[in-house]
Structures are given as C-alpha cells and as structure tokens.
Design a protein around this motif. Structure first.
Motif, PDB file in Angstrom:
ATOM      1  N   LYS A 135      88.747 -65.660  78.035  1.00 55.52           N
ATOM      2  CA  LYS A 135      88.792 -64.452  77.125  1.00 55.52           C
ATOM      3  C   LYS A 135      89.841 -64.255  76.024  1.00 55.52           C
ATOM      4  CE  LYS A 135      85.902 -61.748  80.319  1.00 55.52           C
ATOM      5  NZ  LYS A 135      84.840 -60.762  79.660  1.00 55.52           N
ATOM      6  N   ASN A 137      91.578 -66.848  74.791  1.00 56.72           N
ATOM      7  CA  ASN A 137      91.316 -67.609  73.920  1.00 56.72           C
ATOM      8  C   ASN A 137      90.063 -67.590  73.101  1.00 56.72           C
ATOM      9  OD1 ASN A 137      93.667 -68.968  74.734  1.00 56.72           O
ATOM     10  ND2 ASN A 137      92.497 -70.369  75.969  1.00 56.72           N
ATOM     11  N   ASN A 138      89.219 -66.512  73.269  1.00 57.71           N
ATOM     12  CA  ASN A 138      87.971 -66.176  72.547  1.00 57.71           C
ATOM     13  C   ASN A 138      87.051 -67.341  72.743  1.00 57.71           C
ATOM     14  OD1 ASN A 138      88.507 -63.662  71.444  1.00 57.71           O
ATOM     15  ND2 ASN A 138      89.883 -64.574  70.019  1.00 57.71           N
ATOM     16  N   ASP A 139      87.012 -68.027  73.942  1.00 56.70           N
ATOM     17  CA  ASP A 139      86.243 -69.062  74.256  1.00 56.70           C
ATOM     18  C   ASP A 139      85.028 -68.410  75.263  1.00 56.70           C
ATOM     19  OD1 ASP A 139      84.954 -71.282  75.488  1.00 56.70           O
ATOM     20  OD2 ASP A 139      87.125 -72.204  76.093  1.00 56.70           O
ATOM     21  N   ASP A 140      83.905 -68.592  74.694  1.00 52.77           N
ATOM     22  CA  ASP A 140      82.854 -67.891  75.429  1.00 52.77           C
ATOM     23  C   ASP A 140      82.190 -68.839  76.405  1.00 52.77           C
ATOM     24  OD1 ASP A 140      81.305 -69.253  73.781  1.00 52.77           O
ATOM     25  OD2 ASP A 140      80.420 -67.795  72.757  1.00 52.77           O
TER      26      ASP A 140
ATOM     27  N   GLU B  52      96.619 -56.377  76.029  1.00 50.72           N
ATOM     28  CA  GLU B  52      95.727 -57.543  76.278  1.00 50.72           C
ATOM     29  C   GLU B  52      96.370 -58.653  77.039  1.00 50.72           C
ATOM     30  OE1 GLU B  52      97.357 -57.047  73.610  1.00 50.72           O
ATOM     31  OE2 GLU B  52      97.836 -59.024  72.950  1.00 50.72           O
TER      32      GLU B  52
END
Lengths: 281, 317
Positions: A135, A137-140, B52
C-alpha cells in the motif's frame, strides 16, 4: 481459459514429488502437503501474477507466504516446477548443505521463499506487513498466505486477524487449509476450532468457502471470487476444505501421515496411484 | 584526567524520539510501529509528521514484530517501539524466526530497560534482554548511554542493513556525549585514559563509570573508561589494547551478569588474554519497585559499586 487437464497432470506430478522427497530422507510432512497440492498448483499457475525471476521485495507482483512451513514438500515442488529453481534440486530436500531445509527459509537463499516459517502462527503478521508495504508503495498487487487450521490455535493469528480488519488490509487473501487434522489427532479432539466462518466474519473479514479444496476447478472459482472481493475495505479469508493425504488412499482422512514418511512398499503403492505425468525429478 | 560535563539531564528514550523524527524527514522508507506506547517511546512527533508511515498495532507485540518483518519485503525499514521487556522476552520466537533467521532489516527499539524503569517493578524491568538478543545469529545489540548518543545511534542503525536491537531507558540521566557525534556501530569510545584499571561500561552505567573514575583519580588510581555502546559485535581490540596496559578490568551494565556485557568481555579475555575481571551487574535476581536512583544503589549499579569493583580488580593483578 486454463487447461484443467494440464493443472491436474501437474498436481499428480507434484504428489509424486512429495512422496519421493519424504521417502528419500525418511522424514518430512506428506499429509498436509498432499492435501494442498491442488491449491499450490492453482495458485502458482493461474491465480497469482508473478514476474519472471525472483527478487525479495516482490514489487509489482503478487507474493505468497506459507505460514504452516512444515508442508514444505508441496511448496518446493511447485516452486521448482514453476521455474524458481531447478527441479533436480528436489533431490536435496532435508540433506546437509541443501537450500531445501526441512522448513522453508530465506537463510540459504532459495528463490521463491521470502520468510522462514515452521514455528507456527507467524505468517499472517508477516503477510500483513508485506500488504502494508504494498500500500505504501502504491503497488496494487495482492498478498496471499496459507495457514493450517490447527495453526489457528496460536494466539498471534488472532492479533493479526484483528489488526487486518481494523486497518482495512484489503489486499490480503489468507487461506486456511481446513483439513480438520493436527499431529495429535483431529482438531475437534485436540482443541475445537468452532465455526471458523463465524469467527472470521465476527472479526470483520470477508469469507469465501471452497468446499472442494482438492478440486482444481473449484479452487480456481473460489480464488477468483476471493480476488474479486479484494480492495473492498476488508481482508479476505478463504476456508479451503481439503483432505489430508489426498491422492494416496492409505494416507487420506487421518492425521497419521502428518509427519511420517512412507516406507519402500508404501511409496510404491502411492506412486502407482499417481502415474508419472511430467517426468520425475 | 579528561572530564565530561553534563549538559542537563535528559532521557535516552527522548534521544530515540528525536532521532526517529529526523529519520522520518530524511528517509521515506523508514516506518515506525508501536504497541500502544507511543508517548512512552517518544514516537509522537514521527506519528504526527508521517501518519501514513506510523502503524499503531495495539497491545499485540508478536503481531508487531511479524508485521515489521513483512514490511521489509517491499523495501521498508521498520522501527518497532515498546518496552524492552515486551520487545524481547515476550516476542523471542517471532524475532528469532521472522526477523533474525529470515535476515530482515528490522530495528527493534526498546525503552524502559533495566531496573531504572523504577516504580512499575520487576514485571517490567527486564535484566535479561541483552543476553537474549546477543545470542541470536546476525543480531546487532546496542545499549546507548545518553540522549545524544541514543539519537546518533537511531540515525546510524537506519543505514545498517540487518536486524538491530537498540536498548535505552526511561529516566532522565546525564547528557554528556557530543551533540554532533557520528555513531559507529561496533566501535568502542574511549572516554578517559588510565593505567591502573580498565572500566568498560554500557548504557546508564557509562556516566556512573565516569563518576567512579573521578573519585578513583582523587585516590590516586587512574582508570581508563571505555563506553561500549555496541555489545555485539563487540570491539575486541579496544578491550584487549586497554587491558594490555592496565592488567585488570571492570565491566558495568544494568543487566544480569549472566548473559550480559560482562560475559561477552570475559569470553574475549579468556581467549586472548586472561585478565582479572570484576562484574558490576545485577546478581541473577529480579528487580523491584523504587525510584531509579534507589534501585541503582540497592542493586549495586552506581559509581560506588564501580569504585569498589575497580579496587578489587586491581588487588587481583
């Protein structure tokens, strides 16, 4: 569309690998390994999106964690037959100087393995950590994990189950191998699990049942459903109902083969029930 | 004799907090996890600056260690924060399998170590953690002595690839090491020069060792004080060089003598240069409630105890 026959052929070959690996060193855990053969084949061949080669960080690919590390034979067989390392290396299982330790580890640098497991109950926390890192790393991509049903007796699992729901770790699909057996007997006799669906739902998870956990098609359908449920604010639990020792008649429906290797005669019987498909290692 | 000035009492845990705050700004891969002790660990500022990257796991330390191990897969550098007792004994198997054996880059940051936790008593005063952690293959073990050094160590361990146990404490103690110091893992810091006795100290006992050296100096005894902030890997050379000159040694730590710094030093000496050694440490016992100062005196962890041990060591030469 996946070729079911190919997947089934691979599963048969994996069963042969498992039997031969544990027989050779007269140790290891065939029961749970055989029960999860179809799951591993489906996961690695159809469900997971993985990159060529192996890097520890697993960026931009799905990753998998085996929490119940004692079923290493099925893990090693499917990793090898998915190209992570040479199939011939299965010959070294549990031998001195091998990368294929009794329980999986990163310590010897075996490609495909990202965490040591064996001491039970730790894998769900690790999977959550990897999911949180994805999350950030914006890795979906998705994090998959597998746990034994008996393993849920370890309290750390419930810390993890609570955390994952409370923090909306919805890129995690944790599968429980519900074979109802553990070393000392059936889970009902050792420490009853109760209603696992109700338990996970009460903690805030989405639950998918796979009633025929030794049927490749049923696994593909159930895991696809699980995948479609990811990303909706809740972690996903798959209750995979399997038969311990599946595919070898005298090993089925009993805890006796949890951690026991077949002798020469038993091996011959088991192999006869699973004719060579892709070639033995 | 070289002397040191206390620039004002400060807690080592605040040094950790300050270091973590700076790391948060410097390194976006640094993440922090806490098991319901954010204020005690001084992690508030990191949490506020980087919500975050801050993970509150609740009172679930085993899960925290596992999550931290998992976060390294994806390139994060996790710093876990809770009391030393809950950072080690409570989660030993999780650290052993998921962190140490798996070779994960997790920084286990542990406050309230030792008897100086004070009034909460023995349930929380771990005196066995250095031993537990140093026995794990690949684990680096650090016990810092003051605010400035703890801050510097916090920054340094982020640059080190591998698991680290960073141990610090609760009370406000003398802050005397340089503000702008570079922290070198595994490198002892010689604080005073002396010929009669070597005093090797770690953590809160370093200041006590300096106080002891001052008092001994007035009696005509010259003590060489070495700050061993890193118990593993141990700076063997610094110890051997010093005892070659002094011929005897005192080890001082806020820890059980079984498994602590003293035993690590004894191993080095036994192998290379058997030397009379006296141990300032707790004597295989649990602690109890009391103020930190009272407990240091009662359990023989103060300057007076170090002076006595130094004289005993000299006598054995």
């Amino acid at each position: 569309m996946p070729n079911i026959q190919q997947l089934e052929d691979l599963t048969t070959q994996v069963r042969r690998d498992i039997l031969r690996m544990v027989h050779k060193v007269n140790s290891g855990h065939p029961g749970g390994s055989l029960g999860c053969a179809e799951f591993f084949v489906a996961l690695y061949k159809e469900i997971m999106e993985t990159k060529e080669g192996f890097d520890m960080d697993g960026i931009s690919e799905d990753v998998f964690f085996l929490s119940n590390g004692h079923i290493s034979p099925v893990y090693y067989s499917v990793l090898a037959r998915s190209g992570y390392f040479p199939v011939d290396e299965l010959n070294t299982f549990r031998l001195i100087d091998s990368r294929l330790q009794g329980h999986p580890t990163t310590h010897e640098g075996l490609p495909g393995v990202r965490i040591a497991s064996g001491s039970l109950g730790q894998g769900m926390s690790v999977a959550i950590g990897a999911a949180e890192a994805k999350k950030l790393n914006n890795d979906d991509h998705i994090v998959y994990s597998l746990h034994g049903d008996g393993e849920l007796q370890e309290g750390q699992n419930w810390e993890a189950v609570m955390y994952a729901a409370g923090n909306k770790v919805d890129n995690l699909i944790a599968t429980i191998d519900v074979n109802g057996q553990q070393i000392d007997g059936s889970t009902d006799n050792v420490l009853p699990m109760g209603n696992l669906r109700a338990k996970f739902e009460a903690f805030g998870w989405t639950v998918v049942d796979i009633e025929e956990g030794n049927n490749v098609e049923a696994i593909l359908k159930g895991m696809s459903e699980a995948k479609s449920l990811a990303g909706n604010g809740k972690p996903v639990c798959v209750l995979l109902k399997t038969v311990m020792g599946n595919g070898v008649d005298f090993m089925m429906h009993t805890h006796a083969w949890h951690g026991k290797a077949p002798n020469d005669k038993q091996l011959a019987t088991g192999l006869a029930q699973n004719a060579e498909t892709l070639g033995d290692y | 004799m070289k002397t040191y000035t206390n620039t004002g009492n400060k807690d080592t845990r605040s040094g950790f907090g300050a270091g973590l705050t700076e790391l948060g700004k410097k390194n976006e891969n640094v993440v922090a996890l806490c098991a319901d002790l954010t204020g005690s660990l001084k992690m508030d500022e990191f949490k506020e600056n980087h919500p975050e990257r801050f993970f509150q796991v609740g009172i679930a330390e085993a899960n925290m260690i596992g999550i931290a191990a998992g976060m390294t897969i994806g390139g994060k550098i996790p710093f876990t924060g809770t009391f030393a007792n809950f950072s080690t004994g409570r989660v030993y198997d999780q650290i052993r399998q998921s962190v140490a054996y798996s070779g994960k880059n997790v920084k286990i940051c542990a406050s309230h170590a030792g008897v100086t936790l004070g009034e909460d008593g023995a349930t929380h005063q771990i005196l066995e953690d250095i031993g537990l952690m140093k026995m794990l293959p690949g684990m680096t073990v650090i016990n810092t002595c003051d605010f400035n050094q703890t801050k510097a160590a916090t920054l340094a361990i982020a640059e080190h690839d591998g698991p680290v146990y960073l141990r610090f404490g609760r009370p406000k103690v003398a802050n005397f090491t340089p503000e702008d110091q570079t922290f070198e893992i595994g490198k002892a810091v010689q604080l005073t020069e002396g010929d009669d006795v070597t005093i090797v100290a770690t953590g809160h006992l370093v200041w006590e060792a300096l106080e002891a050296a001052k008092a001994l100096h007035e009696e005509g005894i010259s003590a060489e004080v070495i700050n061993i902030h890193t118990i593993k890997p141990l700076d063997d050379k610094a110890i051997l060089d010093s005892v070659a000159k002094t011929g005897c040694i005192v080890t001082a730590e806020e820890h059980n003598y079984l498994g602590g710094l003293g035993e690590s030093v004894a191993r080095v000496l036994a192998k290379h240069n058997p030397t009379p050694q006296e141990f300032v440490a707790t004597n295989d016992t649990f602690g109890e409630s009391g103020t930190p100062a009272q407990l240091m005196v009662k359990y023989g962890l103060d300057s007076a105890a170090i002076q006595k041990a130094a004289k005993a060591a000299i006598k054995r030469k």
